[in-house]
Design a protein around this motif. Structure first.
Motif, short mmCIF file in Angstrom:
data_model
loop_
_atom_site.label_atom_id
_atom_site.label_comp_id
_atom_site.label_asym_id
_atom_site.label_seq_id
_atom_site.Cartn_x
_atom_site.Cartn_y
_atom_site.Cartn_z
N ALA A 151 0.82 -1.22 0.00
CA ALA A 151 0.00 0.00 0.00
C ALA A 151 0.86 1.26 0.00
N GLU A 152 2.11 1.14 0.39
CA GLU A 152 3.02 2.29 0.41
C GLU A 152 3.58 2.61 -0.97
N ILE A 153 3.32 1.74 -1.95
CA ILE A 153 3.76 2.01 -3.33
C ILE A 153 2.60 2.65 -4.07
N ASP A 154 2.78 3.87 -4.54
CA ASP A 154 1.74 4.55 -5.31
C ASP A 154 1.87 4.18 -6.79
N ASP A 155 0.75 4.25 -7.48
CA ASP A 155 0.80 3.97 -8.91
C ASP A 155 1.72 4.98 -9.58
N GLY A 156 2.57 4.49 -10.45
CA GLY A 156 3.52 5.37 -11.13
C GLY A 156 4.85 5.52 -10.41
N ASP A 157 4.94 5.02 -9.19
CA ASP A 157 6.20 5.11 -8.44
C ASP A 157 7.30 4.27 -9.09
N THR A 158 8.53 4.73 -8.93
CA THR A 158 9.67 3.86 -9.13
C THR A 158 10.14 3.45 -7.74
N ALA A 159 10.09 2.15 -7.47
CA ALA A 159 10.38 1.63 -6.13
C ALA A 159 11.70 0.87 -6.14
N PHE A 160 12.51 1.14 -5.13
CA PHE A 160 13.78 0.42 -4.96
C PHE A 160 13.51 -0.75 -4.03
N VAL A 161 13.62 -1.95 -4.55
CA VAL A 161 13.21 -3.15 -3.83
C VAL A 161 14.46 -3.95 -3.44
N GLY A 162 14.50 -4.39 -2.20
CA GLY A 162 15.69 -5.12 -1.75
C GLY A 162 15.41 -6.59 -1.53
N ARG A 168 13.87 -10.00 0.74
CA ARG A 168 12.80 -10.50 1.60
C ARG A 168 11.41 -9.93 1.26
N LEU A 169 10.64 -9.48 2.27
CA LEU A 169 9.23 -9.16 2.06
C LEU A 169 8.97 -8.15 0.93
N PRO A 170 9.82 -7.13 0.76
CA PRO A 170 9.56 -6.20 -0.35
C PRO A 170 9.55 -6.89 -1.72
N LEU A 171 10.27 -8.00 -1.85
CA LEU A 171 10.24 -8.74 -3.12
C LEU A 171 8.80 -9.15 -3.44
N ILE A 172 8.05 -9.51 -2.40
CA ILE A 172 6.66 -9.92 -2.59
C ILE A 172 5.76 -8.69 -2.68
N ALA A 173 6.06 -7.68 -1.86
CA ALA A 173 5.19 -6.50 -1.79
C ALA A 173 5.11 -5.77 -3.13
N PHE A 174 6.24 -5.65 -3.83
CA PHE A 174 6.18 -4.98 -5.14
C PHE A 174 5.28 -5.76 -6.09
N GLN A 175 5.40 -7.07 -6.05
CA GLN A 175 4.62 -7.88 -6.99
C GLN A 175 3.12 -7.75 -6.72
N VAL A 176 2.77 -7.61 -5.43
CA VAL A 176 1.36 -7.39 -5.08
C VAL A 176 0.91 -6.02 -5.57
N ALA A 177 1.72 -5.01 -5.31
CA ALA A 177 1.33 -3.64 -5.67
C ALA A 177 1.11 -3.50 -7.18
N VAL A 178 2.04 -4.04 -7.96
CA VAL A 178 1.95 -3.86 -9.42
C VAL A 178 0.82 -4.71 -10.00
N SER A 179 0.38 -5.70 -9.24
CA SER A 179 -0.73 -6.55 -9.69
C SER A 179 -2.08 -5.98 -9.27
N THR A 180 -2.09 -4.96 -8.40
CA THR A 180 -3.36 -4.44 -7.89
C THR A 180 -3.48 -2.94 -8.17
N HIS A 181 -3.13 -2.12 -7.18
CA HIS A 181 -3.44 -0.69 -7.30
C HIS A 181 -2.38 0.12 -8.03
N ALA A 182 -1.23 -0.50 -8.33
CA ALA A 182 -0.12 0.28 -8.90
C ALA A 182 0.42 -0.37 -10.18
N PRO A 183 -0.45 -0.52 -11.19
CA PRO A 183 0.00 -1.23 -12.41
C PRO A 183 1.13 -0.51 -13.14
#
Lengths: 295, 258
Positions: free
Chosen positions: B18-29, B31-46
């Motif tokens: 939820a902390e990733i806004d649509d259109g963001d460029t996110a720096f992913v490291g 563990r959990l962020p590996l999964i969180a980005f994939q959720v975000a881009v699949s839902t509210h932040a295509p």
């Protein structure tokens, strides 16, 4: 220039500094690292960004004096117990970096300049604890910058998909700080999944990441990066990382582990008998569109 | 009461996504962020983009489970596989909207330690920074994730691997790091924000968590959104869609299981 792994590693003198694991978790030259251990080439300084297990294995073998890196451990499981114990006891010296600072240190050496400035590091204890990093005001803007001095490794060891006998190498997938490290090192060993005719390399020169003038030795070593992944060749052996974590909590346990995986095999061909390659094979092939050059 | 239908870490992934806004460029490291980005881009932040310090750039989930940013499913069909300096240069220019960080220790002002912690009278060596110091210094905002364990919350970090805000309450005004600093902390019990002085405050509590129960976990007088004129809300539970995605990306619960 094409030599055996035994021959290539035998040219590295004790006390050398070696940059390895430069593409981060990808294409780590484990076979070369294991040969360093078998030959007992010690008093090494290891240089890298993050090290996903290889540095821990070299520390466990007692061949490391110093590490200059941003992260040392096991990316699947966290702690590298051999590194942790050695760092806590003071038996190795650790110079803490960030990924960017080690990349910049190598890039500076590759560019032939004494340092590079960055907006990173300032405000951290990585900066505060290390006299080699300096803060300076940018004479143009007045901004505060950290200066990262160059690091010139004696050796860089790089794993690639294919190389010519002359040393021109194709590497694809992510490269981390491979290019800066190759440019910075005095000597470079290219370990290739396959050594191919020069014409294969020259037909796609944009994929050449390392050119012959930068390379001293070429070693053909299929599966030489296992357990790390190599794009187009094999997947990461995740189970290996978890098993290593459980099997190396004490030095005695590590020694038993190394007896099987390092000392118990003469070379990578014998090592390959220990692993189930079919579980790591590429199951979903992606073939890039044809690339055309010409005249 | 029925047991909840998600794990703590699944909730953390949902909150991090939820902390990733649509259109963001996110720096992913790691563990959990590996999964969180994939959720975000699949839902509210295509239209979000992920960059990884290994040199990978992605605009879509990996088609397969990943332990690391370099696992082949994360390289396969990437937007780009390049080098670290390309990625770090984007970060240094100020082009990274949000970066994710973990930590063994966090202090009142969001300074993180992943290098060296004290346990009793001994020091424990941890793996170190990786790219965390760089992200902390230079991302426009950072989101911090950690298990909610009292030993992790300290008045002053024993070693500042990744700078947060100045400890004198001046935030990033005179801080040498140019990025925006931490915007959120997600633990396994609550989410937190940082006020104008850079001090941590409770933003939302996860379902079933009482404020009194977590206040004691902090060695200082913990402030809340209510102290800042707002209200302490409840963290949204993961939606069915998010849970389905998390369990697709992490089918054995390696990162997100109990």
């Amino acid at each position: 220039m094409t030599v055996s792994m035994t021959d290539a590693i035998g040219r590295i003198a004790p006390g050398s500094s070696i940059a390895m694991g430069l593409a981060l978790e990808h294409a780590i030259p484990f076979a070369a690292g294991h040969e360093l251990i078998r030959q007992g080439i010690d008093d090494l300084t290891l240089i890298g960004p993050i090290s996903d297990l290889l540095f821990d294995q070299l520390v466990g073998a007692g061949v490391v004096s110093s590490i200059r890196a941003a992260w040392v451990g096991n990316v699947s499981a966290g702690t590298g117990y051999r590194f942790r114990e050695a760092a806590e006891s003071g038996s190795i010296n650790v110079e803490n970096h960030s990924n960017f600072s080690i990349g910049l240190a190598l890039q500076a050496a590759a560019m032939g300049v004494p340092y590079l400035p960055t907006r990173s590091l300032l405000g951290s204890d990585i900066f505060a604890e290390n006299d080699r990093f300096l803060e300076q005001e940018d004479p143009f803007s007045g901004d505060r910058l950290a200066l990262v001095p160059a690091i010139e490794p004696d050796w860089a060891i790089v794993h690639v998909q294919r190389a010519s006998p002359a040393g021109d190498a194709h590497l694809w997938g992510n490269t981390g700080i491979t290019e800066p490290a190759v440019g910075a090192a005095d000597n470079v060993i290219v370990v290739a999944e396959e050594v191919v005719d020069e014409s294969v390399i020259k037909r796609d020169p944009s994929r050449v990441v390392i050119a012959r003038d930068q390379v001293d030795l070429v070693v053909e070593c299929p599966y030489g990066a296992h357990p790390s992944p190599v794009a187009g060749h094999y997947n990461r052996d995740n189970a290996y990382y978890l098993e290593y974590h459980g099997a190396t909590r004490t030095q005695e346990d590590y020694d038993a582990w190394a007896e099987t995986w390092i000392h118990g095999v003469d070379d990578r061909t014998a090592y390959r008998e220990l692993i189930d390659e079919s579980a790591l094979s590429i199951t979903q092939e992606t073939i890039a569109p044809e690339v055309r050059y010409g005249q | 009461m029925a047991s909840k239908e998600y794990t703590d870490r699944e909730l953390m992934v949902s909150a991090a996504a939820a902390e990733i806004d649509d259109g963001d460029t996110a720096f992913v490291g790691m563990r959990l962020p590996l999964i969180a980005f994939q959720v975000a881009v699949s839902t509210h932040a295509p239209d979000a983009l992920a960059v990884y310090e290994s040199g990978v750039i992605r605009d879509s989930p990996a088609d397969g489970f990943i332990h690391t940013m370099c696992d082949l499913p994360n390289l396969n069909n990437a937007v780009s596989t390049t080098g670290m300096l390309d990625i770090m240069s984007r970060l240094q220019r100020g082009d990274i909207d949000v970066g994710f960080l973990g930590g063994a220790e966090i202090d009142r002002y969001g300074n993180l330690n992943t290098t060296l912690v004290e346990a009793g009278n001994r020091e424990i060596r941890l793996p170190g920074s990786g790219g965390a110091c760089d992200i902390a210094c230079m991302a426009n905002r950072t989101v911090l994730l950690m298990a909610h364990e009292p030993r992790r919350f300290v008045e002053s970090a024993h070693y500042v691997t990744s700078p947060g805000y100045a400890r004198d309450g001046t935030g990033r005004d005179d801080h040498p790091a140019p990025g925006g600093g931490p915007s959120a902390l997600v633990t396994s019990k609550a989410t937190f924000g940082f006020d104008n002085t850079g001090e941590l405050y409770v933003r939302t509590l996860h379902p079933g968590v009482e404020l009194d129960a977590i206040a004691d976990d902090f060695p200082w007088d913990l402030q809340t959104a209510a102290d800042l004129g707002g209200t302490v809300g409840q963290t949204p539970v993961p939606t069915d869609e998010e849970l389905s995605l998390i369990r697709t990306f992490d089918p054995d619960g390696f990162w997100t299981g109990e």
